[in-house]
Write a protein that holds these residues in place. Structure first.
Motif, mmCIF file in Angstrom:
data_model
loop_
_atom_site.group_PDB
_atom_site.id
_atom_site.type_symbol
_atom_site.label_atom_id
_atom_site.label_comp_id
_atom_site.label_asym_id
_atom_site.label_seq_id
_atom_site.Cartn_x
_atom_site.Cartn_y
_atom_site.Cartn_z
ATOM 1 N N ALA A 132 0.824 -1.211 0.000
ATOM 2 C CA ALA A 132 0.000 0.000 0.000
ATOM 3 C C ALA A 132 0.857 1.259 0.000
ATOM 4 C CB ALA A 132 -0.926 -0.005 1.216
ATOM 5 N N SER A 133 2.103 1.155 0.483
ATOM 6 C CA SER A 133 3.004 2.311 0.538
ATOM 7 C C SER A 133 3.826 2.462 -0.729
ATOM 8 C CB SER A 133 3.953 2.175 1.743
ATOM 9 O OG SER A 133 3.214 2.093 2.946
ATOM 10 N N GLY A 134 3.621 1.563 -1.706
ATOM 11 C CA GLY A 134 4.303 1.705 -2.979
ATOM 12 C C GLY A 134 5.504 0.804 -3.176
ATOM 13 N N TYR A 135 5.796 -0.072 -2.215
ATOM 14 C CA TYR A 135 6.944 -0.971 -2.335
ATOM 15 C C TYR A 135 6.529 -2.311 -2.924
ATOM 16 C CZ TYR A 135 9.756 2.130 0.624
ATOM 17 O OH TYR A 135 10.448 3.195 1.128
ATOM 18 N N LYS A 136 7.493 -2.989 -3.519
ATOM 19 C CA LYS A 136 7.296 -4.375 -3.931
ATOM 20 C C LYS A 136 7.946 -5.283 -2.896
ATOM 21 C CE LYS A 136 6.708 -4.019 -8.928
ATOM 22 N NZ LYS A 136 7.189 -4.490 -10.259
ATOM 23 N N ASP A 158 1.060 9.551 -3.458
ATOM 24 C CA ASP A 158 2.100 9.175 -2.516
ATOM 25 C C ASP A 158 2.419 10.413 -1.697
ATOM 26 O OD1 ASP A 158 4.408 8.416 -1.144
ATOM 27 O OD2 ASP A 158 5.085 7.138 -2.787
ATOM 28 N N GLU A 159 2.270 10.323 -0.377
ATOM 29 C CA GLU A 159 2.510 11.494 0.462
ATOM 30 C C GLU A 159 3.961 11.958 0.400
ATOM 31 O OE1 GLU A 159 3.798 10.261 4.897
ATOM 32 O OE2 GLU A 159 1.655 10.402 4.533
ATOM 33 N N ARG A 160 4.861 11.087 -0.087
ATOM 34 C CA ARG A 160 6.269 11.459 -0.149
ATOM 35 C C ARG A 160 6.586 12.333 -1.347
ATOM 36 N NH1 ARG A 160 7.525 5.174 0.476
ATOM 37 N NH2 ARG A 160 5.597 5.246 -0.715
ATOM 38 N N PHE A 161 5.718 12.296 -2.384
ATOM 39 C CA PHE A 161 6.028 13.015 -3.616
ATOM 40 C C PHE A 161 4.737 13.490 -4.257
ATOM 41 C CE2 PHE A 161 7.429 13.437 -8.063
ATOM 42 C CZ PHE A 161 8.579 14.181 -7.864
ATOM 43 N N ARG A 162 4.763 14.725 -4.760
ATOM 44 C CA ARG A 162 3.573 15.340 -5.344
ATOM 45 C C ARG A 162 3.668 15.314 -6.864
ATOM 46 N NH1 ARG A 162 3.921 14.552 -0.224
ATOM 47 N NH2 ARG A 162 3.260 16.219 1.156
#
Length: 677
Positions: A30-34, A442-446
């Motif tokens: 859910a956080s974008g990792y594999k 993704d809250e880390r990147f806009r």
């Protein structure tokens, strides 16, 4: 920041229910990792070992932040234990790196880099690894910077014995502890001094919700890095690569042979940071060193920043920062170390004026130093005459009968440290096998699609006016008038009624305009459009990218049209395509442009069909003139204040935050604002 918040007791319960790796995998996905199989096995083997140990000692109710993502990075810490000091009840933290290793051997003399039987790459000593994590936290997390002594670090090797893991021949600290089962009697004593058994209600919350120090641009600190050390904490493979180079220097000095070091990684993986850290250390040791690139902009910028420092001029000007072609006539092994940054830009032959090198440029660079170091990304070749690659360098070293040390960097320190964005770009541009897909946020990147270049410029100007660096770059799809007219740059980049000039072409631009070499780093570069040759190798907080008509969407996928390019490396003066690999060069160009931003990217396509296709994949700003970041509910207040014993093991995942890319507004925000809460 992101973390799976739980407790040692809850970890044990999840493991006994055979749900631990599924819960963690769902959180990371859910956080974008594999998530791969070895990672799952590591969780099943290492996390319960630590958790049962803590429970047996009476610390089962401590907050445990599992897979904590470091700010501005895709790198994750295995576990951070958060609690209270026994006497002061002040928040305190233990960073834990878990290893399943049963044994390791020295790869270098002092044990900084280790050889582990079942792993291909040399591994950084876990004590140095966890020490770097602690330094990184103190460097970036404001609440921790207030009390850096509260952060300790420990490598927890539950399968090893003390004698099976080489000790470091250097000073140790509470940020570089190593635990093995035969040190069992020391652990309870340490925990009693470090943690109160009663849970601290705010310790984890303070860490997760702390303001993060602003991203630092690499080149703006280059001069300080050459004179002062440790401005760029190196993590994991970065530090291992750094130590391998220092080992090569020592071995060459002892007459143990010459080695070539290859450090590869994608955009933002920290290649240049390694180079500058090496430059600082080797300059301090008074070694014969040089730093070379194939980029005029990158080299000139390094020279400019270095000259600002009132230190030894011999290490501040051109002899230190050079070009690849400068080593055509170099005396073999005159240098101790030659750092070749952006080595993917190595040419087939060196050319200076009318002269051409008699041997391959890569061979000239290898022969110039006792330890030649190559920093590169195979996927950043953007000119047909660039031949730098891992295979090319390895083959050249083999022909000279030299051994190669290679490290591949896996972390991401640009683009907000978002692996989700990096993967999305590869799929968008057809550089991955699967088709493009909708950006999920993704809250880390806009990321946002704008309706016009005017809107892009308005938003980014607001960032620039607040002191956050912002630039607009574009594909090379418009002609370039090299000479100024009437004291002004010619606005060659035209899209309907909007027109702006390319960055300056030569070293004598009109007043108030930086030369092309400094477009990305001089605040006055905003207002000109950067091309691939001035953007590559640089970074800025907010990036605007205009996709030209050399890469358009037809029938639901991107296709290149090199005939629409104005790049003389791809198309000649008669409009004939001269680059054999033009399609890949164009796609690589946009990959580079789309990965310059530290915090966010705005996108616009000049081709209407392409813009319509992108509108199905990328959300627009919340409203015209504003790009507002997703709300960051890292962990809700109810969970932060929950009573001891009420842990659920439920992480603060993107499903609990705004992860739709809708970018909700914040009351009171000014127009043109990119807001990060």
């Amino acid at each position: 920041m992101l973390a799976f918040q739980t407790t040692p007791a809850q970890i044990v319960a999840l493991h006994d229910d055979e749900r631990l790796d599924d819960e963690l995998a769902a959180y990371l996905t859910a956080s974008g990792y594999k998530v791969n199989g070895p990672e799952r096995r590591s969780w099943r083997n290492s996390l319960p070992a630590l958790a049962r140990h803590l429970c047996a000692l009476g610390y089962g109710d401590l907050d445990a932040l599992v897979e904590y993502q470091l700010p501005r990075s895709s790198r994750r810490i295995d576990v951070i234990l958060a609690g209270a000091e026994p006497l002061t009840m002040r928040a305190t933290y233990l960073v834990v790196e878990l290893k399943q290793w049963s044994e390791a051997s020295r790869y270098d003399d002092d044990g900084s880099v280790l050889r582990v039987n079942y792993l291909e790459q040399p591994q950084l000593h876990p004590a140095l690894q966890v020490q770097a994590y602690c330094a990184y936290l103190v460097d970036y997390v404001e609440k921790v910077r207030e009390w850096p002594n509260a952060v300790h670090g420990m490598a927890y090797l539950h399968n090893a014995k003390r004698d099976h893991i080489p000790d470091l021949l250097r000073e140790r600290s509470y940020q570089s502890m190593v635990w093995t089962p035969d040190k069992a009697e020391q652990f309870p004593v340490y925990l009693e001094r470090k943690f109160h058994r009663v849970r601290h209600p705010q310790a984890a919350y303070r860490l997760l919700t702390s303001p993060i120090r602003q991203s630092r641009q690499l080149l703006s600190l280059a001069a300080d890095e050459v004179t002062n050390r440790a401005l760029f904490p190196l993590l994991d493979e970065q530090r291992a690569a750094y130590e391998l180079v220092l080992r090569g220097v020592r071995w060459a000095e002892e007459g143990r042979g010459k080695r070539v070091v290859i450090i590869s990684g994608g955009p933002g993986s920290g290649k240049s940071a390694i180079g500058l850290n090496l430059l600082a250390e080797l300059a301090r040791e008074e070694r014969q060193i040089a730093h070379a690139t194939g980029s005029r902009a990158f080299t000139r910028t390094l020279q400019q920043y270095a000259r600002r420092q009132p230190a030894d001029p011999a290490q501040r000007t051109r002899p230190l920062f050079s070009y690849f072609m400068d080593f055509m006539d170099a005396t073999p092994d005159k240098l101790d170390v030659l750092i070749c940054d952006e080595a993917h830009r190595i040419r087939a032959r060196s050319t200076k004026g009318s002269r051409q090198g008699s041997k391959p440029q890569v061979q000239e660079l290898i022969e110039a130093a006792k330890v030649p170091v190559f920093l590169l990304d195979d996927n950043q070749v953007v000119r047909p005459d660039e031949v730098g690659s891992v295979d090319t360098i390895t083959e050249a070293a083999g022909q000279l009968d030299l051994e190669v040390d290679r490290i591949e960097l896996g972390a991401q320190f640009r683009c907000g440290g978002s692996p989700r964005y990096e993967r999305w770009v590869l799929h968008l541009l057809g550089l991955a096998r699967a088709a493009p897909y909708r950006w999920k946020g993704d809250e880390r990147f806009r990321l946002a699609l704008v309706d016009s270049p005017e809107e892009m410029e308005t938003i980014l100007r607001g960032c620039q006016d607040r002191g956050e660096s912002a630039r607009i770059s574009a594909g090379f799809c418009w002609p370039w008038t090299h000479r100024a007219q009437n004291g002004r740059l010619v606005p060659d980049v035209r899209i309907e009624s909007w027109a702006r000039p390319w960055n300056a072409y030569d070293d004598y631009p009109p007043k108030g305009i930086p030369t092309s070499a400094y477009w990305a780093t001089d605040p006055r570069g905003f207002g000109q459009i950067g091309c691939i040759y001035t953007a590559q190798g640089f970074e800025y907080d907010w990036s605007g990218v205009i996709i030209g008509k050399d890469l358009v969407v037809r029938d639901g996928r991107f296709v290149s049209d090199p005939r629409k390019s104005c790049d003389p490396a791809i198309v000649n003066g008669e409009g004939r395509v001269i680059a054999r690999n033009a399609d890949r060069l164009i796609r690589n160009t946009y990959k580079v442009l789309l990965t310059r931003g530290l915090r966010g990217t705005l996108l616009f396509a000049d081709d209407p069909e392409t813009q319509a296709f992108l509108s199905q994949l990328i959300p627009a700003p919340h409203r015209p003139g504003r790009l507002i970041a997703p709300g960051v509910r890292r962990i809700d207040a109810v969970r932060a204040d929950r009573p001891a014993g009420s842990h659920t093991g439920t992480p603060a995942t993107p499903s609990e935050r705004s992860d739709t890319g809708s970018m909700p507004a914040r009351s009171g925000a000014a127009d043109g604002e990119l807001d990060e809460r």
